[in-house]
Design an enzyme around this catalytic site. Sequence first.
Site, PDB file in Angstrom:
ATOM      1  N   SER A  57      29.709  15.378  50.491  1.00 41.43           N
ATOM      2  CA  SER A  57      28.607  16.172  51.035  1.00 41.43           C
ATOM      3  C   SER A  57      28.436  17.389  50.132  1.00 41.43           C
ATOM      4  CB  SER A  57      28.970  16.589  52.463  1.00 41.43           C
ATOM      5  OG  SER A  57      28.033  17.499  52.967  1.00 41.43           O
ATOM      6  N   LYS A 111      25.603  12.987  49.679  1.00 36.56           N
ATOM      7  CA  LYS A 111      24.787  13.550  50.772  1.00 36.56           C
ATOM      8  C   LYS A 111      24.368  14.948  50.351  1.00 36.56           C
ATOM      9  CE  LYS A 111      26.294  15.426  55.176  1.00 36.56           C
ATOM     10  NZ  LYS A 111      26.945  15.132  56.464  1.00 36.56           N
ATOM     11  N   LYS A 159      22.690  18.502  51.400  1.00 28.80           N
ATOM     12  CA  LYS A 159      22.281  19.377  52.494  1.00 28.80           C
ATOM     13  C   LYS A 159      20.869  19.859  52.184  1.00 28.80           C
ATOM     14  CE  LYS A 159      25.952  19.610  55.107  1.00 28.80           C
ATOM     15  NZ  LYS A 159      25.920  19.193  56.515  1.00 28.80           N
ATOM     16  N   ASP A 189      21.086  15.736  54.876  1.00 26.91           N
ATOM     17  CA  ASP A 189      21.503  16.292  56.175  1.00 26.91           C
ATOM     18  C   ASP A 189      20.838  17.651  56.362  1.00 26.91           C
ATOM     19  OD1 ASP A 189      22.752  17.093  58.487  1.00 26.91           O
ATOM     20  OD2 ASP A 189      24.794  17.039  57.678  1.00 26.91           O
ATOM     21  N   GLU A 232      19.893  12.787  58.232  1.00 27.06           N
ATOM     22  CA  GLU A 232      20.811  13.192  59.300  1.00 27.06           C
ATOM     23  C   GLU A 232      20.310  14.440  60.025  1.00 27.06           C
ATOM     24  OE1 GLU A 232      24.737  13.533  57.639  1.00 27.06           O
ATOM     25  OE2 GLU A 232      25.542  14.602  59.379  1.00 27.06           O
ATOM     26  N   ASP A 289      24.038  13.496  64.322  1.00 23.42           N
ATOM     27  CA  ASP A 289      25.378  14.075  64.169  1.00 23.42           C
ATOM     28  C   ASP A 289      25.590  15.061  65.319  1.00 23.42           C
ATOM     29  OD1 ASP A 289      27.672  15.372  63.392  1.00 23.42           O
ATOM     30  OD2 ASP A 289      26.892  16.239  61.551  1.00 23.42           O
ATOM     31  N   LYS A 331      31.822  12.264  64.825  1.00 20.04           N
ATOM     32  CA  LYS A 331      32.809  13.333  64.590  1.00 20.04           C
ATOM     33  C   LYS A 331      33.774  13.282  65.767  1.00 20.04           C
ATOM     34  CE  LYS A 331      30.680  16.198  61.269  1.00 20.04           C
ATOM     35  NZ  LYS A 331      29.502  17.026  61.464  1.00 20.04           N
ATOM     36  N   GLY A 335      32.610  14.792  58.608  1.00 16.70           N
ATOM     37  CA  GLY A 335      33.707  15.674  58.198  1.00 16.70           C
ATOM     38  C   GLY A 335      33.447  17.095  58.636  1.00 16.70           C
TER      39      GLY A 335
HETATM   40  O1  SMG Z   1      34.195  17.610  55.536  1.00 17.99           O
HETATM   41  O2  SMG Z   1      33.201  16.860  53.759  1.00 17.99           O
HETATM   42  C1  SMG Z   1      33.211  17.515  54.789  1.00 17.99           C
HETATM   43  C2  SMG Z   1      31.945  18.242  55.187  1.00 17.99           C
HETATM   44  C3  SMG Z   1      30.877  17.280  55.572  1.00 17.99           C
HETATM   45  O3  SMG Z   1      28.642  18.036  55.542  1.00 17.99           O
HETATM   46  C4  SMG Z   1      29.665  17.962  56.172  1.00 17.99           C
HETATM   47  N1  SMG Z   1      29.777  18.428  57.418  1.00 17.99           N
HETATM   48  O4  SMG Z   1      26.873  18.549  59.491  1.00 17.99           O
HETATM   49  O5  SMG Z   1      27.871  16.907  58.646  1.00 17.99           O
HETATM   50  C5  SMG Z   1      27.784  18.118  58.792  1.00 17.99           C
HETATM   51  C6  SMG Z   1      28.699  19.091  58.096  1.00 17.99           C
HETATM   52  C7  SMG Z   1      29.296  20.058  59.035  1.00 17.99           C
HETATM   53  C8  SMG Z   1      30.276  20.977  58.433  1.00 17.99           C
HETATM   54  S1  SMG Z   1      30.023  22.621  58.856  1.00 17.99           S
HETATM   55  C9  SMG Z   1      31.640  23.181  59.059  1.00 17.99           C
HETATM   56 MG    MG Z   2      25.867  16.611  59.667  1.00 16.18          MG
END
Ligand code: SMG
Ligand code: MG
Length: 367
Positions: A135, A161, A163, A189, A214, A239, A263, A291
């Site tokens: 990500s 992925k 953001k 995402d 996402e 998510d 999650k 994650g």
């Molecule tokens: O653990 O690789 C990881 C992060 C993956 O993008 C990620 N997580 O919305 O999916 C999500 C975000 C939330 C993390 S914010 C602490």
């Molecule tokens: Mg997410």
Amino acid sequence: MKIKAVELRVVRLPLVTPFRTSQDSQDERVALLVRVETTDSEGWADCAVSQAPSYEPEFLSGARAVMAEYLVPMLVAAPEVTAARVRKVLAPVKGHQMAKAALETAILDAELRTRQISFAQYLGAVRDRVPVGVSVGIPGSLAELIGQVDGYLEQGYQRIKLKIEPGWDVEPIRAIRERFGEDLALQADANSAYTLASASHLRALDEFGLLLLEQPLAADDLLGHADLSRSLNTRICLDESITSPLAAATALRLGACSVVNIKPSRVGGYLAARSVHDLCAAHGIPVWCGGMLETGVGRAANLALAALENFTLPGDISATARYFAEDITPPFVLEDGHIAVPSGPGIGIDVSREVLDRLTINREVLV
Ligand code: SMG
Ligand code: MG
């Protein structure tokens, strides 16, 4: 099994790359670790809360307080505790899924270590390694993004992925497609950064052949996601909206998504996560493991979950080196785009006490 003590540790791990989403930016993971000591064993969990309630309503000091004042005393008072009973014992407390999930996970780890069974075996894993993705946070510039993606692909990550947020969506996705080609497994995402009013703008993403989009809308906007799903060709993945097996069932019934990011922390633990997996499998909906910048303790359990049959898309479970220069467990490494699923008892990995002590900024023993 009887609980003898619960230890809470706050550890500080600097991130190798700052991580910015549409909601928040962080350059370290301040993690809340739970260690449960039972009559015959001990178990560990990484409570997935962030420091501030900017991503989820739960946050680190809130989780510590609810554990200390309510959840741990309830578990200690229970005559017999098994992981399968934890949810019921803690049911009088509303919400606080991440705090409850961490306690259930630590108890499950202790239980499985005693029984010499791995998380993977217990959950019903069908693979011994899982394909993983990465990500990529919102960087300072397009050039920086391209450099980061290039580096991750060089290391062998199987999907990227990005953001996104309003003002950082079509352009970076187009740039990555142009630079790395159509075959790259790419998804985006938004972390709830849009409203349904952006539907026609988001339709512009259809031309890029994304694996999925996402959580474009607010966590509680299931109807909005259902409407958006109908007006986009790109698959919608939820998510933040997936807060329990029931929430997942509602989302599927409404047609709010056609992929689910599970999650375990948010749905209330690994047992609930397995229920969400089973429900999605029964509806032909693919899932993948999300994650929360977990330490090795959380990543170990996530790898076991991601080895279940219907986890057919690469998860946000990257190698340790993508997050931290030093972790509290031995590092997880990427091999041919995969990470091996731990096979030892419980979560299958041990915490390094020396590193843990050095990175600990707060420690309390609750019983
Ligand atoms: O653990 O690789 C990881 C992060 C993956 O993008 C990620 N997580 O919305 O999916 C999500 C975000 C939330 C993390 S914010 C602490
Ligand atoms: Mg997410």
